[in-house]
Design a protein around this motif. Structure first.
Motif, PDB file in Angstrom:
ATOM      1  N   ALA A   1       0.285   2.161  -7.731  1.00 31.26           N
ATOM      2  CA  ALA A   1       2.346   1.297  -8.080  1.00 31.26           C
ATOM      3  C   ALA A   1       2.750   0.232  -7.969  1.00 31.26           C
ATOM      4  O   ALA A   1       1.617  -0.553  -7.510  1.00 31.26           O
ATOM      5  CB  ALA A   1       3.379   2.339  -6.898  1.00 31.26           C
TER       6      ALA A   1
ATOM      7  N   SER B   1       7.837   3.041  -8.896  1.00 29.02           N
ATOM      8  CA  SER B   1       7.077   3.724  -7.993  1.00 29.02           C
ATOM      9  C   SER B   1       5.870   5.200  -7.689  1.00 29.02           C
ATOM     10  O   SER B   1       5.680   4.673  -6.372  1.00 29.02           O
ATOM     11  CB  SER B   1       8.424   4.318  -6.893  1.00 29.02           C
ATOM     12  OG  SER B   1       8.819   5.204  -7.542  1.00 29.02           O
ATOM     13  N   PHE B   2       5.470   5.013  -8.930  1.00 30.83           N
ATOM     14  CA  PHE B   2       5.249   6.091  -8.486  1.00 30.83           C
ATOM     15  C   PHE B   2       4.096   5.978 -10.479  1.00 30.83           C
ATOM     16  O   PHE B   2       4.617   6.224 -11.467  1.00 30.83           O
ATOM     17  CB  PHE B   2       5.102   7.834  -8.855  1.00 30.83           C
ATOM     18  CG  PHE B   2       4.103   7.970  -8.725  1.00 30.83           C
ATOM     19  CD1 PHE B   2       3.048   8.416  -7.401  1.00 30.83           C
ATOM     20  CD2 PHE B   2       3.760   8.954 -10.079  1.00 30.83           C
ATOM     21  CE1 PHE B   2       1.912   9.305  -7.330  1.00 30.83           C
ATOM     22  CE2 PHE B   2       2.732   9.972  -9.922  1.00 30.83           C
ATOM     23  CZ  PHE B   2       1.837  10.529  -8.652  1.00 30.83           C
TER      24      PHE B   2
ATOM     25  N   LEU C   1       0.104   6.985  -5.974  1.00 30.76           N
ATOM     26  CA  LEU C   1       0.750   6.091  -5.127  1.00 30.76           C
ATOM     27  C   LEU C   1       0.439   4.502  -4.832  1.00 30.76           C
ATOM     28  O   LEU C   1       1.431   3.858  -5.167  1.00 30.76           O
ATOM     29  CB  LEU C   1       1.136   6.333  -4.060  1.00 30.76           C
ATOM     30  CG  LEU C   1       2.257   7.884  -3.779  1.00 30.76           C
ATOM     31  CD1 LEU C   1       1.754   8.591  -2.547  1.00 30.76           C
ATOM     32  CD2 LEU C   1       3.211   7.273  -4.141  1.00 30.76           C
TER      33      LEU C   1
ATOM     34  N   GLU D   1       5.183  -3.276  -8.437  1.00 30.59           N
ATOM     35  CA  GLU D   1       7.294  -3.374  -7.927  1.00 30.59           C
ATOM     36  C   GLU D   1       8.411  -2.676  -8.985  1.00 30.59           C
ATOM     37  O   GLU D   1       9.368  -2.563  -8.165  1.00 30.59           O
ATOM     38  CB  GLU D   1       7.135  -4.944  -7.791  1.00 30.59           C
ATOM     39  CG  GLU D   1       6.066  -5.677  -7.068  1.00 30.59           C
ATOM     40  CD  GLU D   1       7.241  -7.394  -7.032  1.00 30.59           C
ATOM     41  OE1 GLU D   1       7.846  -7.401  -7.518  1.00 30.59           O
ATOM     42  OE2 GLU D   1       6.281  -7.839  -5.752  1.00 30.59           O
ATOM     43  N   THR D   2       7.623  -2.218 -10.228  1.00 28.09           N
ATOM     44  CA  THR D   2       8.768  -1.940 -10.919  1.00 28.09           C
ATOM     45  C   THR D   2       8.880  -0.290 -10.647  1.00 28.09           C
ATOM     46  O   THR D   2       9.789  -0.247 -11.161  1.00 28.09           O
ATOM     47  CB  THR D   2       8.788  -2.182 -12.559  1.00 28.09           C
ATOM     48  OG1 THR D   2       7.273  -2.261 -12.786  1.00 28.09           O
ATOM     49  CG2 THR D   2       9.343  -4.450 -12.328  1.00 28.09           C
TER      50      THR D   2
END
Length: 184
Positions: free
Chosen positions: A30, A35-36, A27, A32-33
């Motif tokens: 992560a 999420s994980f 997390l 911007e493109t």
């Protein structure tokens, strides 16, 4: 709890810590493109797992169940004998102090011995004014009651009684008020 239970708990703790470390890393890294970040999460998980299992291996045989020491589990017969000896000596000292206090010609000495006895849990029993109870008092004699309301009350303590905490060492010897026409 057995050693195998302790090892199982430690292993589960390492796996849980590794999974949490991997998830948090995934997390945190992560973008911007994405999420994980699964690559960072997997790397972090593997690193935490290796570290945790390395610690477990280094601990090796040090994971032992909590046991009760033998001295607590089974009483030591020598210790019990020593306690019995101390209790016997205590009773002897108390009985000697009572004997000397009963015969002391100085009130100051008798008071000092009484204070010492009291400090170790021995109480003097002087039940003047209480109702005579043959289970707790020994009748040494009777005296005429000055008033019918005094019948059966303790008039005088001839010899003090003693208790050691709750145990009666000696019942007090007392003189009891008796009303007119009553026999002793």
């Amino acid at each position: 709890m057995s050693t195998s239970h302790l090892r199982l708990i430690a292993t589960v703790a390492v796996i849980a810590a590794s999974a949490l470390t991997g998830a948090v890393t995934g997390l945190i890294t992560a973008t911007e493109t994405v999420s994980f970040n699964s690559t960072a999460a997997a790397t972090s998980f593997i690193g935490a797992a290796i570290s945790g299992f390395t610690v477990l291996i280094l601990l090796g045989g040090r994971l032992h169940p909590v046991t009760t020491p033998a001295a607590v589990a089974a009483p030591d017969t020598e210790a019990l004998a020593a306690i019995d000896q101390l209790n016997t000596e205590r009773r002897t000292l108390i009985n000697t102090c009572i004997y000397v206090r009963d015969r002391a010609t100085s009130q100051a000495i008798a008071d000092k011995i009484g204070a010492g006895l009291q400090s170790v849990g021995v109480a003097t029993v002087t039940p003047v004014g209480e109702r005579f109870d043959p289970t707790r008092h020994e009748a040494g004699g009777t005296t005429p009651a000055p008033d019918p309301a005094h019948d059966g009350l303790i008039a005088v303590v001839e010899t003090a009684g003693y208790t050691d905490r709750a145990a009666v060492l000696r019942s007090p010897i007392v003189t009891v008020y008796r009303g007119e026409g009553r026999r002793a």
